[in-house]
Scaffold this motif. Structure first.
Motif, PDB file in Angstrom:
ATOM      1  N   ASN A 243       0.834  -1.208   0.000  1.00 61.16           N
ATOM      2  CA  ASN A 243       0.000   0.000   0.000  1.00 61.16           C
ATOM      3  C   ASN A 243       0.870   1.260   0.000  1.00 61.16           C
ATOM      4  O   ASN A 243       0.625   2.213  -0.749  1.00 61.16           O
TER       5      ASN A 243
ATOM      6  N   TYR B 221      -1.454   9.104  -1.459  1.00 66.93           N
ATOM      7  CA  TYR B 221      -1.767   9.701  -0.164  1.00 66.93           C
ATOM      8  C   TYR B 221      -2.017  11.204  -0.351  1.00 66.93           C
ATOM      9  O   TYR B 221      -1.489  11.820  -1.278  1.00 66.93           O
TER      10      TYR B 221
ATOM     11  N   THR C  14      -2.807  16.267   4.499  1.00 63.32           N
ATOM     12  CA  THR C  14      -3.973  16.768   5.227  1.00 63.32           C
ATOM     13  C   THR C  14      -3.697  18.135   5.831  1.00 63.32           C
ATOM     14  O   THR C  14      -2.563  18.637   5.826  1.00 63.32           O
TER      15      THR C  14
ATOM     16  N   ARG D 284       1.022  15.093   8.154  1.00 58.30           N
ATOM     17  CA  ARG D 284       0.186  13.909   8.330  1.00 58.30           C
ATOM     18  C   ARG D 284      -0.547  13.640   7.020  1.00 58.30           C
ATOM     19  O   ARG D 284      -1.158  14.541   6.434  1.00 58.30           O
ATOM     20  N   LEU D 285      -0.485  12.385   6.566  1.00 55.75           N
ATOM     21  CA  LEU D 285      -1.079  11.996   5.301  1.00 55.75           C
ATOM     22  C   LEU D 285      -2.336  11.160   5.535  1.00 55.75           C
ATOM     23  O   LEU D 285      -2.525  10.572   6.609  1.00 55.75           O
ATOM     24  N   ASP D 286      -3.158  11.086   4.499  1.00 55.56           N
ATOM     25  CA  ASP D 286      -4.362  10.265   4.554  1.00 55.56           C
ATOM     26  C   ASP D 286      -4.417   9.403   3.305  1.00 55.56           C
ATOM     27  O   ASP D 286      -4.187   9.886   2.192  1.00 55.56           O
ATOM     28  N   GLY D 287      -4.715   8.130   3.499  1.00 51.06           N
ATOM     29  CA  GLY D 287      -4.786   7.226   2.354  1.00 51.06           C
ATOM     30  C   GLY D 287      -4.894   5.786   2.802  1.00 51.06           C
ATOM     31  O   GLY D 287      -5.368   5.500   3.913  1.00 51.06           O
TER      32      GLY D 287
ATOM     33  N   PRO E  45      -4.262   2.466   4.515  1.00 52.96           N
ATOM     34  CA  PRO E  45      -3.508   2.209   5.745  1.00 52.96           C
ATOM     35  C   PRO E  45      -2.259   1.367   5.492  1.00 52.96           C
ATOM     36  O   PRO E  45      -2.257   0.433   4.686  1.00 52.96           O
TER      37      PRO E  45
ATOM     38  N   VAL F 110       4.584   5.736  11.299  1.00 52.58           N
ATOM     39  CA  VAL F 110       3.242   5.212  11.027  1.00 52.58           C
ATOM     40  C   VAL F 110       2.600   4.848  12.364  1.00 52.58           C
ATOM     41  O   VAL F 110       2.930   3.826  12.958  1.00 52.58           O
TER      42      VAL F 110
ATOM     43  N   ASP G 184      -3.194   4.139  13.390  1.00 50.58           N
ATOM     44  CA  ASP G 184      -4.239   4.247  12.368  1.00 50.58           C
ATOM     45  C   ASP G 184      -3.739   3.948  10.958  1.00 50.58           C
ATOM     46  O   ASP G 184      -4.505   3.899  10.006  1.00 50.58           O
TER      47      ASP G 184
ATOM     48  N   ASN H  96      -1.881   5.722   8.958  1.00 52.63           N
ATOM     49  CA  ASN H  96      -1.627   6.879   8.083  1.00 52.63           C
ATOM     50  C   ASN H  96      -0.253   7.471   8.378  1.00 52.63           C
ATOM     51  O   ASN H  96       0.026   7.873   9.515  1.00 52.63           O
TER      52      ASN H  96
END
Length: 347
Positions: A215, A221, A224, A233-236, A238, A259, A262, A264
């Motif tokens: 992933n 990602y 944010t 901090r990234l979102d995408g 897991p 990491v 969660d 992310n």
């Protein structure tokens, strides 16, 4: 060519921009005592700016985030703008980045919201004159140390510059007759900013599942709103752990990718803590940190895993290129442009 002396200069902050701090090369050598490094987010733009104004050591400059400050100059000084494109102006005349300019008493430096990138650097010949802490003037706002009273600049602040002497050839600059553009030193932008960030996996990569690493290296990602000089901090998708995210705290470097539970990723930046207790999947290579620092909120980020040997080769090539740019910037620092004041009717 003449040697000009610049003494007793300072500037008054008319408007501070969104977040403008004093930064230099950083507080190096004190992490073992719990002291963060701080320093510029985009070290490349900072270093080139220093060379453009003739500084031979890393001294205090302004790091401007998203929106340029407005400064009124008292005395005479030499400035250069590097990094993000905030359309800098002197006396309402838009001036190019990566070109040194002389400012005289009463001149006004300003700009706008960034058109490309996030952080612009305003470098001054001699550097900004504020007290050193552990050999550095870099601002670390969370610790309230360094820079101007340990905080971002505010309206009404008077910030002094160090005295200096500078070999200069002064050239007139007007927006009608000059269209300067430094193609060699010009900042990264466009396509290159959105190429994958290259990452070397660390020894803690063994704490992640194969699916998690897959992933990490294949998915997109998003940066944010939870991003600042300390971390992005990234979102995408897991990044899955084998057995939890916690480790015994160990050292953290610029570009380390933690990491938490969660899944992310969090990329540690210039104001990072000295140690961290989350597993670190890897580290962004040095050559990619400047363009990472210029990415705005909402941008997409992908990662490309490279070997240690590839990273070392990329580092050597990057530093060779950077040193060439710095030498060119020093050579250019002699040729300084002057902007005449214009009336409101000419704006």
């Amino acid at each position: 060519m003449a040697v000009s002396e610049y003494k007793n200069a300072f500037f008054e902050v008319v408007a501070p921009g969104m977040m403008t701090t004093v930064q230099d090369g950083g507080r190096v050598g004190f992490q073992q005592y719990g002291m963060p490094v701080a320093g510029p987010m985009d070290g490349e733009s900072y270093a080139i700016g220093q060379a453009l104004v003739g500084n031979t050591t890393p001294v205090g400059a302004l790091e401007c985030t998203v929106l340029s400050p407005t400064l009124k100059v008292k005395g005479t000084c030499i400035v250069a703008f590097t990094g993000a494109d905030m359309r800098p102006t002197i006396n309402n005349v838009e001036v190019p980045r990566y070109i040194p300019f002389v400012c005289h008493d009463g001149d006004v430096i300003s700009g706008s919201f960034s058109q490309c990138g996030v952080r612009m650097y305003i470098s001054f010949a001699g550097g900004i004159d504020v007290p050193e802490i552990n050999g550095s003037v870099a601002t670390h706002t969370k610790a309230n140390i360094g820079g101007f009273e340990g905080r971002p600049l505010a309206a009404g602040d008077e910030v002094h510059l160090k005295d200096c002497a500078h070999d200069t050839i002064i050239c007139d600059y007007t927006r009608e007759s000059n269209h300067l553009f430094n193609t060699v030193l010009f900042n990264r932008g466009g396509r290159e900013c959105h190429e994958p960030l290259r990452v070397v996996l660390g020894s803690q990569a063994k704490y992640f599942t194969e699916a998690g690493i897959r992933n990490f290296s294949n998915e997109l990602y998003t940066l944010t709103i939870q991003c600042d000089r300390m971390g992005f901090r990234l979102d995408g998708a897991p990044v899955e752990h084998i057995d939890g995210a916690d480790i015994i705290s160990d050292g953290a470097v610029f570009g380390s990718i933690q990491v938490p539970s969660d899944g992310n990723p969090i990329i540690l930046m210039a104001d990072r803590q000295t140690t961290g207790g989350y597993t670190k999947i890897g580290t962004v290579i040095t050559a990619d940190l400047p363009r990472l620092s210029q990415l705005p909120i909402g941008d997409g980020i992908t990662f490309d895993i490279v070997s240690v040997e590839e990273a070392q080769e990329l580092y050597r090539a990057y530093m060779q290129n950077l040193h060439s740019k710095i030498r060119l910037a020093f050579a250019q620092s002699t040729f300084v442009f002057s902007v005449r004041k214009i009336s409101v009717s000419e704006v």
